[in-house]
Design a protein around this motif. Sequence first.
Motif, PDB file in Angstrom:
ATOM      1  N   VAL A 259       0.835  -1.202   0.000  1.00  0.00           N
ATOM      2  CA  VAL A 259       0.000   0.000   0.000  1.00  0.00           C
ATOM      3  C   VAL A 259       0.873   1.256   0.000  1.00  0.00           C
ATOM      4  O   VAL A 259       0.598   2.221  -0.725  1.00  0.00           O
ATOM      5  CB  VAL A 259      -0.963  -0.018   1.211  1.00  0.00           C
ATOM      6  CG1 VAL A 259      -1.601   1.347   1.431  1.00  0.00           C
ATOM      7  CG2 VAL A 259      -2.038  -1.090   1.011  1.00  0.00           C
TER       8      VAL A 259
ATOM      9  N   HIS B 167       1.102   4.105  -2.941  1.00  0.00           N
ATOM     10  CA  HIS B 167       0.902   5.519  -2.600  1.00  0.00           C
ATOM     11  C   HIS B 167       2.093   6.361  -3.038  1.00  0.00           C
ATOM     12  O   HIS B 167       1.922   7.422  -3.661  1.00  0.00           O
ATOM     13  CB  HIS B 167       0.696   5.642  -1.090  1.00  0.00           C
ATOM     14  CG  HIS B 167       0.538   7.047  -0.606  1.00  0.00           C
ATOM     15  ND1 HIS B 167      -0.392   7.927  -1.128  1.00  0.00           N
ATOM     16  CD2 HIS B 167       1.207   7.741   0.352  1.00  0.00           C
ATOM     17  CE1 HIS B 167      -0.298   9.083  -0.516  1.00  0.00           C
ATOM     18  NE2 HIS B 167       0.661   9.002   0.377  1.00  0.00           N
TER      19      HIS B 167
ATOM     20  N   SER C 276      -5.369   0.114  -7.951  1.00  0.00           N
ATOM     21  CA  SER C 276      -4.344   0.797  -8.750  1.00  0.00           C
ATOM     22  C   SER C 276      -4.943   1.329 -10.053  1.00  0.00           C
ATOM     23  O   SER C 276      -4.656   2.463 -10.470  1.00  0.00           O
ATOM     24  CB  SER C 276      -3.190  -0.156  -9.056  1.00  0.00           C
ATOM     25  OG  SER C 276      -2.563  -0.589  -7.864  1.00  0.00           O
TER      26      SER C 276
ATOM     27  N   LEU D 215      -7.465   3.895  -2.514  1.00  0.00           N
ATOM     28  CA  LEU D 215      -6.380   3.239  -1.783  1.00  0.00           C
ATOM     29  C   LEU D 215      -6.706   3.095  -0.299  1.00  0.00           C
ATOM     30  O   LEU D 215      -6.327   2.115   0.342  1.00  0.00           O
ATOM     31  CB  LEU D 215      -5.066   4.002  -1.974  1.00  0.00           C
ATOM     32  CG  LEU D 215      -3.804   3.254  -1.521  1.00  0.00           C
ATOM     33  CD1 LEU D 215      -3.709   1.875  -2.170  1.00  0.00           C
ATOM     34  CD2 LEU D 215      -2.546   4.067  -1.821  1.00  0.00           C
TER      35      LEU D 215
END
Length: 332
Positions: A82, A86, A148, A183
């Motif tokens: 993650v 990011h 994504s 996300l």
Amino acid sequence: MSLDHAATKPHEQLAAALADDLTAVNDMIRTRMASEHAPRIPEVTAHLVEAGGKRLRPMLTLAAARMCGYEGPYHIHLAATVEFIHTATLLHDDVVDESSQRRGRPTANLLWDNTSSVLVGDYLFARSFQLMVETGSLRVLDILANASATIAEGEVLQLTAATDLGTTEEIYIQVVRGKTAALFSAAMEVGGEIAGQDAATKQALYDYGDALGVSFQIVDDLLDYGGTKAIGKNVGDDFRERKLTLPVIRAIAQADNEERAFWVRTIQKGKQVEGDLEHAIELLAKHGTMETTRQDALAWAGKAKSALDLIPDHPLKAMLCDLADYVVARIA
């Protein structure tokens, strides 16, 4: 008000409760961002990863997994995944936006170049997929791959909607759900997935992340017109970059002919002169759109907390509820 100067800091409480896990995540990030053949990769990555970010998104994954009773090793992989996703999006965003500052520091594209930022971002995306595969879960891969794609879709939608004065509130929320909330929701959902939770629990985790992410972005957009440089970005960046955010969309909807001509010149055509930012802020105040947008952010934070009603009581659940309040503390 900056998050760092709020009276309470739930993200620090989360970090303390997840300290051992976070140490393992940071170790994995440093190991996996290494490159034997391209030393610029860890240089560029470290500039952003080590810049004092709160690790909020990976903490959501760790908290969700622990809250759901997970005791295996793969929540570490997923939290690192993650954070890599990011970081990759930040590297790409700063190139697209031609940004010069991120978290109060010069951006990677300013210190190196656009090519390095884009290629290192690509490398981090590749690394993130390697980490996903190591969990052995196709569903985890599905969740994060979809996130994504949704993030990229949201960014492209923003390109077409940003300077279009016909952009609606619904399109704005779609953009926010793509570029930010996707996300957050995926980070929460994979924590429940790796812990083997049922569909209702995973949906509750997803809903919390989605609402938290929307609230987070609305607050960020508000602060662009009402914050200070202490928030780690230049006040008025969204205006200068001609991004239509919620308070502006609402002001345009209420604009008279003269006001609409101002928005056409500054946002649609990009012809800005000294004093335009101040006039834009005056128009937002005139129509009360900063306050209505603030109320929306608070409502989304409330939705985030309500989503966790299904989750049994747990110290980490209480911290996640506090976090939702904390996100909007800057504007409350």
